[in-house]
Design a protein around this motif. Structure first.
Motif, PDB file in Angstrom:
ATOM      1  N   MET A   1      26.558  12.209 -19.682  1.00 62.81           N
ATOM      2  CA  MET A   1      26.966  11.508 -18.464  1.00 62.81           C
ATOM      3  C   MET A   1      25.751  11.236 -17.593  1.00 62.81           C
ATOM      4  SD  MET A   1      29.920  12.547 -15.731  1.00 62.81           S
ATOM      5  CE  MET A   1      30.266  11.521 -14.324  1.00 62.81           C
ATOM      6  N   LYS A   2      25.707  10.079 -16.969  1.00 54.96           N
ATOM      7  CA  LYS A   2      24.592   9.683 -16.128  1.00 54.96           C
ATOM      8  C   LYS A   2      24.985   9.780 -14.652  1.00 54.96           C
ATOM      9  CE  LYS A   2      22.920   6.539 -19.714  1.00 54.96           C
ATOM     10  NZ  LYS A   2      22.565   5.146 -20.056  1.00 54.96           N
ATOM     11  N   TYR A   3      24.024  10.172 -13.834  1.00 52.83           N
ATOM     12  CA  TYR A   3      24.275  10.402 -12.416  1.00 52.83           C
ATOM     13  C   TYR A   3      23.270   9.618 -11.577  1.00 52.83           C
ATOM     14  CZ  TYR A   3      26.599  14.484 -14.455  1.00 52.83           C
ATOM     15  OH  TYR A   3      27.385  15.318 -15.207  1.00 52.83           O
ATOM     16  N   SER A   4      23.689   9.256 -10.383  1.00 56.67           N
ATOM     17  CA  SER A   4      22.767   8.667  -9.430  1.00 56.67           C
ATOM     18  C   SER A   4      21.824   9.755  -8.933  1.00 56.67           C
ATOM     19  CB  SER A   4      23.529   8.050  -8.259  1.00 56.67           C
ATOM     20  OG  SER A   4      24.170   9.065  -7.510  1.00 56.67           O
ATOM     21  N   SER A   5      20.709   9.362  -8.357  1.00 56.99           N
ATOM     22  CA  SER A   5      19.755  10.351  -7.862  1.00 56.99           C
ATOM     23  C   SER A   5      20.365  11.217  -6.763  1.00 56.99           C
ATOM     24  CB  SER A   5      18.495   9.642  -7.337  1.00 56.99           C
ATOM     25  OG  SER A   5      18.826   8.689  -6.325  1.00 56.99           O
ATOM     26  N   GLU A   6      21.252  10.636  -5.955  1.00 57.08           N
ATOM     27  CA  GLU A   6      21.908  11.402  -4.889  1.00 57.08           C
ATOM     28  C   GLU A   6      22.837  12.461  -5.474  1.00 57.08           C
ATOM     29  OE1 GLU A   6      21.893   8.146  -5.115  1.00 57.08           O
ATOM     30  OE2 GLU A   6      20.622   7.488  -3.434  1.00 57.08           O
ATOM     31  N   ASP A   7      23.608  12.097  -6.495  1.00 51.70           N
ATOM     32  CA  ASP A   7      24.519  13.051  -7.121  1.00 51.70           C
ATOM     33  C   ASP A   7      23.753  14.115  -7.907  1.00 51.70           C
ATOM     34  OD1 ASP A   7      26.722  11.808  -6.086  1.00 51.70           O
ATOM     35  OD2 ASP A   7      27.148  10.624  -7.879  1.00 51.70           O
ATOM     36  N   PHE A   8      22.668  13.710  -8.534  1.00 48.70           N
ATOM     37  CA  PHE A   8      21.919  14.641  -9.380  1.00 48.70           C
ATOM     38  C   PHE A   8      21.353  15.807  -8.568  1.00 48.70           C
ATOM     39  CE2 PHE A   8      18.443  16.193 -12.010  1.00 48.70           C
ATOM     40  CZ  PHE A   8      19.023  16.193 -13.268  1.00 48.70           C
ATOM     41  N   VAL A   9      20.973  15.532  -7.323  1.00 50.48           N
ATOM     42  CA  VAL A   9      20.434  16.585  -6.462  1.00 50.48           C
ATOM     43  C   VAL A   9      21.472  17.683  -6.237  1.00 50.48           C
ATOM     44  CG1 VAL A   9      19.595  17.095  -4.135  1.00 50.48           C
ATOM     45  CG2 VAL A   9      18.798  15.054  -5.326  1.00 50.48           C
ATOM     46  N   ASN A  10      22.736  17.315  -6.188  1.00 49.30           N
ATOM     47  CA  ASN A  10      23.808  18.275  -5.926  1.00 49.30           C
ATOM     48  C   ASN A  10      24.495  18.777  -7.200  1.00 49.30           C
ATOM     49  OD1 ASN A  10      23.733  18.174  -3.004  1.00 49.30           O
ATOM     50  ND2 ASN A  10      24.522  16.086  -3.192  1.00 49.30           N
ATOM     51  N   LEU A  11      23.933  18.459  -8.351  1.00 50.43           N
ATOM     52  CA  LEU A  11      24.553  18.829  -9.632  1.00 50.43           C
ATOM     53  C   LEU A  11      24.078  20.204 -10.082  1.00 50.43           C
ATOM     54  CD1 LEU A  11      26.292  17.846 -12.081  1.00 50.43           C
ATOM     55  CD2 LEU A  11      24.144  16.989 -13.079  1.00 50.43           C
ATOM     56  N   ASP A  12      25.017  21.049 -10.534  1.00 53.59           N
ATOM     57  CA  ASP A  12      24.644  22.323 -11.150  1.00 53.59           C
ATOM     58  C   ASP A  12      25.042  22.301 -12.620  1.00 53.59           C
ATOM     59  OD1 ASP A  12      27.374  22.624 -11.148  1.00 53.59           O
ATOM     60  OD2 ASP A  12      27.431  24.204  -9.647  1.00 53.59           O
ATOM     61  N   GLU A  13      24.632  23.337 -13.339  1.00 61.26           N
ATOM     62  CA  GLU A  13      24.861  23.369 -14.789  1.00 61.26           C
ATOM     63  C   GLU A  13      26.341  23.426 -15.135  1.00 61.26           C
ATOM     64  OE1 GLU A  13      24.256  26.531 -18.373  1.00 61.26           O
ATOM     65  OE2 GLU A  13      22.523  26.230 -17.062  1.00 61.26           O
ATOM     66  N   VAL A  14      27.116  24.160 -14.365  1.00 63.23           N
ATOM     67  CA  VAL A  14      28.539  24.307 -14.647  1.00 63.23           C
ATOM     68  C   VAL A  14      29.240  22.955 -14.645  1.00 63.23           C
ATOM     69  CG1 VAL A  14      30.712  25.225 -13.756  1.00 63.23           C
ATOM     70  CG2 VAL A  14      28.696  26.681 -13.824  1.00 63.23           C
ATOM     71  N   HIS A  15      28.992  22.153 -13.616  1.00 59.36           N
ATOM     72  CA  HIS A  15      29.634  20.845 -13.537  1.00 59.36           C
ATOM     73  C   HIS A  15      29.077  19.882 -14.582  1.00 59.36           C
ATOM     74  CE1 HIS A  15      31.049  22.407  -9.682  1.00 59.36           C
ATOM     75  NE2 HIS A  15      31.938  21.431  -9.675  1.00 59.36           N
ATOM     76  N   ALA A  16      27.781  19.994 -14.877  1.00 57.73           N
ATOM     77  CA  ALA A  16      27.186  19.134 -15.906  1.00 57.73           C
ATOM     78  C   ALA A  16      27.799  19.423 -17.275  1.00 57.73           C
ATOM     79  CB  ALA A  16      25.671  19.339 -15.951  1.00 57.73           C
ATOM     80  N   LEU A  17      27.997  20.703 -17.590  1.00 59.52           N
ATOM     81  CA  LEU A  17      28.613  21.063 -18.872  1.00 59.52           C
ATOM     82  C   LEU A  17      30.068  20.612 -18.932  1.00 59.52           C
ATOM     83  CD1 LEU A  17      27.177  24.664 -19.459  1.00 59.52           C
ATOM     84  CD2 LEU A  17      26.565  22.560 -20.658  1.00 59.52           C
ATOM     85  N   ALA A  18      30.784  20.762 -17.827  1.00 58.14           N
ATOM     86  CA  ALA A  18      32.184  20.323 -17.794  1.00 58.14           C
ATOM     87  C   ALA A  18      32.286  18.817 -18.053  1.00 58.14           C
ATOM     88  CB  ALA A  18      32.821  20.678 -16.457  1.00 58.14           C
ATOM     89  N   ASP A  19      31.376  18.055 -17.471  1.00 54.65           N
ATOM     90  CA  ASP A  19      31.400  16.601 -17.645  1.00 54.65           C
ATOM     91  C   ASP A  19      31.096  16.200 -19.085  1.00 54.65           C
ATOM     92  OD1 ASP A  19      32.041  16.139 -15.010  1.00 54.65           O
ATOM     93  OD2 ASP A  19      29.975  15.829 -14.364  1.00 54.65           O
TER      94      ASP A  19
END
Length: 256
Positions: A1-19
């Motif tokens: 999944m791809k994220y905007s730079s604004e969203d990426f700053v607030n992204l953690d591993e748990v949510h990245a794995l869920a996505d």
């Protein structure tokens, strides 16, 4: 999944794995169903003792899913070795996923194999907090979106047989090699489902400081979860006792 730079700053591993795990659910359920159906049709029940057949079928299902993955699986996940078992890697993030049957006694996280490589794979580090994920180098195809770099993460995808003949699938990030027949601890837990709405749009929603975590118990040790359950049950018992006392007082007042 791809994220905007604004969203990426607030992204953690748990949510990245869920996505990244959510879309693979239907493919895993399909390939497991096909593999089990193939073996139930072809495997002779009288070949070994019943307990040996059960052990053999768990291993053969794993091998069969690897054999037919390209036919029934997801193009976003590919086999990353020649072991003959279902060992997958997600193409963009690099996260790895291996298929294992649940521990037959606890129906939870299985132990690792006895090899050094397997024990190392099961010994994962703590989940990366918000703002500390690194992005994959986009190279020549920079679209202004960021992809989290998860290539160092290895997950264990467990499957279990249900009483109705189906299966359930849960993905874990394990904390260590574990032991047979014990409740082995994990750092991340995420159940997968056999269907995802075709019109569903995946969009990362960053977690604010004052918001409740929308993915409960994913970043938790099993012991912590059990303590929470015990606390909830104690609170419930206390409330029931208080209600019983109030009802008793009310009956006494009515009698007077």
């Amino acid at each position: 999944m791809k994220y905007s730079s604004e969203d990426f700053v607030n992204l953690d591993e748990v949510h990245a794995l869920a996505d990244v795990l959510t879309p693979i659910g239907p493919a895993l359920y399909t390939v497991l169903a096909e593999a089990r159906s193939d073996l139930e049709t072809r495997y002779p029940d009288d070949l070994f003792w019943p307990h040996q057949n059960r052990q053999n079928l768990s291993r053969l299902v794993n091998q069969r899913t690897a054999r037919i993955w390209e036919q029934y699986g997801s193009d976003d996940w590919t086999l990353f070795d020649r072991s003959g078992f279902l060992h997958l890697r997600e193409n963009e993030t690099g996260v790895k996923l291996i298929l294992r049957k649940v521990d037959p006694l606890t129906h939870g996280v299985p132990k690792s194999n006895a090899t050094r490589a397997s024990r190392a794979y099961f010994s994962q580090s703590q989940c990366i907090p918000k703002g500390q994920l690194q992005a994959v180098d986009p190279g020549l195809f920079d679209e202004g979106k960021l992809i989290p770099d998860l290539h160092d993460i290895g997950l264990v995808c467990t499957w279990d047989e249900m009483t109705d003949g189906g299966v359930s699938i849960v993905v874990y990030k394990t904390e260590g090699p574990g032991r047979y027949g014990e409740k082995n601890h994990y750092l991340f837990k995420f159940p997968l489902f056999d269907s995802v709405r075709g019109d569903e749009q995946y969009e990362f929603i960053p977690l604010q400081e004052d918001q409740e975590n929308l993915l409960p118990n994913l970043l938790a040790d099993q012991t912590d979860v059990e303590d929470v359950d015990n606390a909830d049950s104690s609170s419930s018992e206390k409330n029931e006792n208080e209600d019983a006392g109030m009802n008793s007082d009310n009956k006494g007042n009515e009698a007077n």
